[in-house]
Design a protein around this motif. Structure first.
Motif, mmCIF file in Angstrom:
data_model
loop_
_atom_site.group_PDB
_atom_site.id
_atom_site.type_symbol
_atom_site.label_atom_id
_atom_site.label_comp_id
_atom_site.label_asym_id
_atom_site.label_seq_id
_atom_site.Cartn_x
_atom_site.Cartn_y
_atom_site.Cartn_z
ATOM 1 N N ASP A 122 -3.684 10.008 5.868
ATOM 2 C CA ASP A 122 -2.268 9.842 5.522
ATOM 3 C C ASP A 122 -1.662 8.615 6.192
ATOM 4 N N TYR A 123 -2.024 8.360 7.439
ATOM 5 C CA TYR A 123 -1.525 7.143 8.086
ATOM 6 C C TYR A 123 -2.045 5.901 7.361
ATOM 7 N N ASN A 124 -3.296 5.937 6.953
ATOM 8 C CA ASN A 124 -3.847 4.801 6.203
ATOM 9 C C ASN A 124 -3.072 4.582 4.908
ATOM 10 N N GLN A 125 -2.739 5.682 4.227
ATOM 11 C CA GLN A 125 -1.990 5.562 2.980
ATOM 12 C C GLN A 125 -0.588 5.037 3.237
ATOM 13 N N ALA A 126 0.053 5.497 4.299
ATOM 14 C CA ALA A 126 1.396 5.009 4.629
ATOM 15 C C ALA A 126 1.374 3.509 4.874
ATOM 16 N N ILE A 127 0.358 3.036 5.582
ATOM 17 C CA ILE A 127 0.241 1.608 5.881
ATOM 18 C C ILE A 127 -0.079 0.814 4.625
ATOM 19 N N ALA A 128 -0.902 1.402 3.739
ATOM 20 C CA ALA A 128 -1.214 0.731 2.478
ATOM 21 C C ALA A 128 0.046 0.561 1.627
ATOM 22 N N LEU A 129 0.945 1.545 1.688
ATOM 23 C CA LEU A 129 2.188 1.471 0.921
ATOM 24 C C LEU A 129 3.209 0.552 1.563
ATOM 25 N N ASN A 130 3.173 0.449 2.890
ATOM 26 C CA ASN A 130 4.141 -0.390 3.610
ATOM 27 C C ASN A 130 3.454 -0.932 4.862
ATOM 28 N N SER A 131 2.965 -2.135 4.780
ATOM 29 C CA SER A 131 2.203 -2.727 5.883
ATOM 30 C C SER A 131 3.078 -3.087 7.073
ATOM 31 N N SER A 132 4.394 -2.923 6.955
ATOM 32 C CA SER A 132 5.304 -3.216 8.063
ATOM 33 C C SER A 132 5.908 -1.945 8.658
ATOM 34 N N TYR A 133 5.291 -0.805 8.393
ATOM 35 C CA TYR A 133 5.843 0.466 8.859
ATOM 36 C C TYR A 133 5.308 0.768 10.253
ATOM 37 N N ASP A 134 6.113 0.472 11.264
ATOM 38 C CA ASP A 134 5.650 0.580 12.645
ATOM 39 C C ASP A 134 5.265 2.010 13.023
ATOM 40 N N THR A 135 5.978 3.005 12.512
ATOM 41 C CA THR A 135 5.702 4.396 12.868
ATOM 42 C C THR A 135 4.284 4.798 12.504
ATOM 43 N N ALA A 136 3.791 4.330 11.374
ATOM 44 C CA ALA A 136 2.434 4.681 10.944
ATOM 45 C C ALA A 136 1.394 4.048 11.865
ATOM 46 N N TYR A 137 1.616 2.815 12.283
ATOM 47 C CA TYR A 137 0.679 2.186 13.215
ATOM 48 C C TYR A 137 0.657 2.933 14.550
ATOM 49 N N ILE A 138 1.829 3.336 15.023
ATOM 50 C CA ILE A 138 1.909 4.054 16.296
ATOM 51 C C ILE A 138 1.206 5.399 16.195
ATOM 52 N N GLY A 139 1.421 6.093 15.084
ATOM 53 C CA GLY A 139 0.769 7.386 14.897
ATOM 54 C C GLY A 139 -0.739 7.265 14.764
ATOM 55 N N ARG A 140 -1.184 6.278 13.985
ATOM 56 C CA ARG A 140 -2.636 6.095 13.822
ATOM 57 C C ARG A 140 -3.266 5.689 15.141
ATOM 58 N N ALA A 141 -2.573 4.877 15.909
ATOM 59 C CA ALA A 141 -3.102 4.455 17.209
ATOM 60 C C ALA A 141 -3.352 5.643 18.117
ATOM 61 N N GLU A 142 -2.483 6.650 18.042
ATOM 62 C CA GLU A 142 -2.658 7.805 18.919
ATOM 63 C C GLU A 142 -3.914 8.593 18.557
ATOM 64 N N ILE A 143 -4.206 8.693 17.277
ATOM 65 C CA ILE A 143 -5.460 9.342 16.876
ATOM 66 C C ILE A 143 -6.647 8.551 17.403
ATOM 67 N N TYR A 144 -6.587 7.240 17.249
ATOM 68 C CA TYR A 144 -7.663 6.395 17.772
ATOM 69 C C TYR A 144 -7.781 6.555 19.292
ATOM 70 N N ARG A 145 -6.646 6.539 19.986
ATOM 71 C CA ARG A 145 -6.665 6.594 21.451
ATOM 72 C C ARG A 145 -7.276 7.898 21.949
ATOM 73 N N LEU A 146 -6.866 8.989 21.353
ATOM 74 C CA LEU A 146 -7.340 10.291 21.815
ATOM 75 C C LEU A 146 -8.803 10.533 21.468
ATOM 76 N N SER A 147 -9.340 9.772 20.523
ATOM 77 C CA SER A 147 -10.750 9.911 20.173
ATOM 78 C C SER A 147 -11.606 8.840 20.840
ATOM 79 N N GLY A 148 -11.013 8.069 21.756
ATOM 80 C CA GLY A 148 -11.765 7.073 22.502
ATOM 81 C C GLY A 148 -11.959 5.752 21.792
ATOM 82 N N ARG A 149 -11.292 5.568 20.663
ATOM 83 C CA ARG A 149 -11.418 4.305 19.909
ATOM 84 C C ARG A 149 -10.325 3.342 20.411
ATOM 85 N N SER A 150 -10.518 2.887 21.633
ATOM 86 C CA SER A 150 -9.463 2.187 22.357
ATOM 87 C C SER A 150 -9.100 0.839 21.742
#
Length: 281
Positions: A122-150
């Motif tokens: 869903d975060y990927n889709q949000a970014i695909a629809l709006n590449s300037s949507y900061d909230t989606a980048y922040i949310g996706r980053a947290e998934i990456y961070r918590l899974s060790g994809r620093s």
């Protein structure tokens, strides 16, 4: 600002940067991640029964308005009613398949429910629809961070910051990444920015205090931990962090008291349990 240096050994515990920052005493605590943290930008009253009833009335009057479902879904999420929130976000997306914020909102609920694959999609889709949507980048980053994809987490947070986000989570979470890799001065700068954007939230103070402590600056660390406690006295990590300073100063009695308070708030919090075992007289 230089790029973060990551390694295969970089790990996160309880949704936070690794806590091995001090040589003599294990770092007591970092802040936990919870729905309350992520929903801090949503008015607390939004999850109230009264507000949900009001939004439901709006939906009755305008049953084909996607934003009404999106708003009520957010209210359900704030109230912890995740299944109801998902239904509303599904409806919002069905009515408006290009609603980038509905995809991001649904992603957040999926993350709370532990369905990270769906959240990421869903975060990927949000970014695909709006590449300037900061909230989606922040949310996706947290998934990456918590899974060790620093590295991927850092890239998303930096993208959000480049977009001039005013969301304190972007700086706070980038600070955690810098902290985990030992780049404490960069971490302190990011935590300070997060504090300036959300001065009443305790998390930035706890994060900055830990990096101050790692640099040997006990006074500033102690001040930050005490501020975190003053802002919200019900966070176990804040009390455990305060206890760590007392412990380093050799005041075992005060340290044990603060560790005990942390355990009252969270009986399963390991750093407080270990700290109390070290300091109990």
């Amino acid at each position: 600002m230089t790029s973060i240096q990551t390694s295969p050994s970089l790990r996160f515990r309880r949704g936070l940067a690794a806590c091995a920052l001090l040589a003599l005493v294990p770092l007591a605590a970092c802040q936990s991640n919870s729905p309350a943290t992520d929903l801090s930008r949503i008015d607390t009253a939004q999850g109230s029964a009264e507000n949900i009833a009001s939004l439901s009335a709006v939906i009755q009057r305008t049953p084909n308005e996607p934003e009404a479902y999106n708003m009520r879904g957010s209210a359900y999420g704030r109230a912890g009613r995740y299944a109801d929130a998902l239904k509303d976000f599904d409806k919002a997306i069905a009515l408006n398949p290009r609603s980038h914020n509905a995809y991001a909102n649904r992603a957040l609920i999926y993350r709370y429910m532990g369905q990270n694959d769906k959240a990421l999609a869903d975060y990927n889709q949000a970014i695909a629809l709006n590449s300037s949507y900061d909230t989606a980048y922040i949310g996706r980053a947290e998934i990456y961070r918590l899974s060790g994809r620093s590295s991927e987490a850092l890239a998303d947070l930096e993208r959000a910051i480049q977009l001039d986000t005013t969301d304190p989570r972007a700086y706070y979470r980038r600070g955690l990444l810098y902290q985990a890799s030992g780049q404490h001065q960069y971490a302190i700068e990011d935590f300070a920015t997060a504090i300036s954007l959300a001065p009443e939230a305790p998390y930035g103070y706890n994060g900055r205090g830990l990096s101050y402590l790692a640099q040997g600056d006990e006074e500033n660390a102690f001040s930050d931990f005490n501020t975190a406690i003053r802002l919200d006295g019900n966070i176990a990590e804040s009390w455990a962090n305060q206890a760590l300073v007392y412990e380093k100063r050799g005041d075992k009695a005060k340290a044990a008291k603060s560790y005990s308070r942390a355990l009252q708030l969270d009986p399963d919090y390991g750093p407080a349990r270990d700290g109390l075992a070290r300091t109990r007289v």
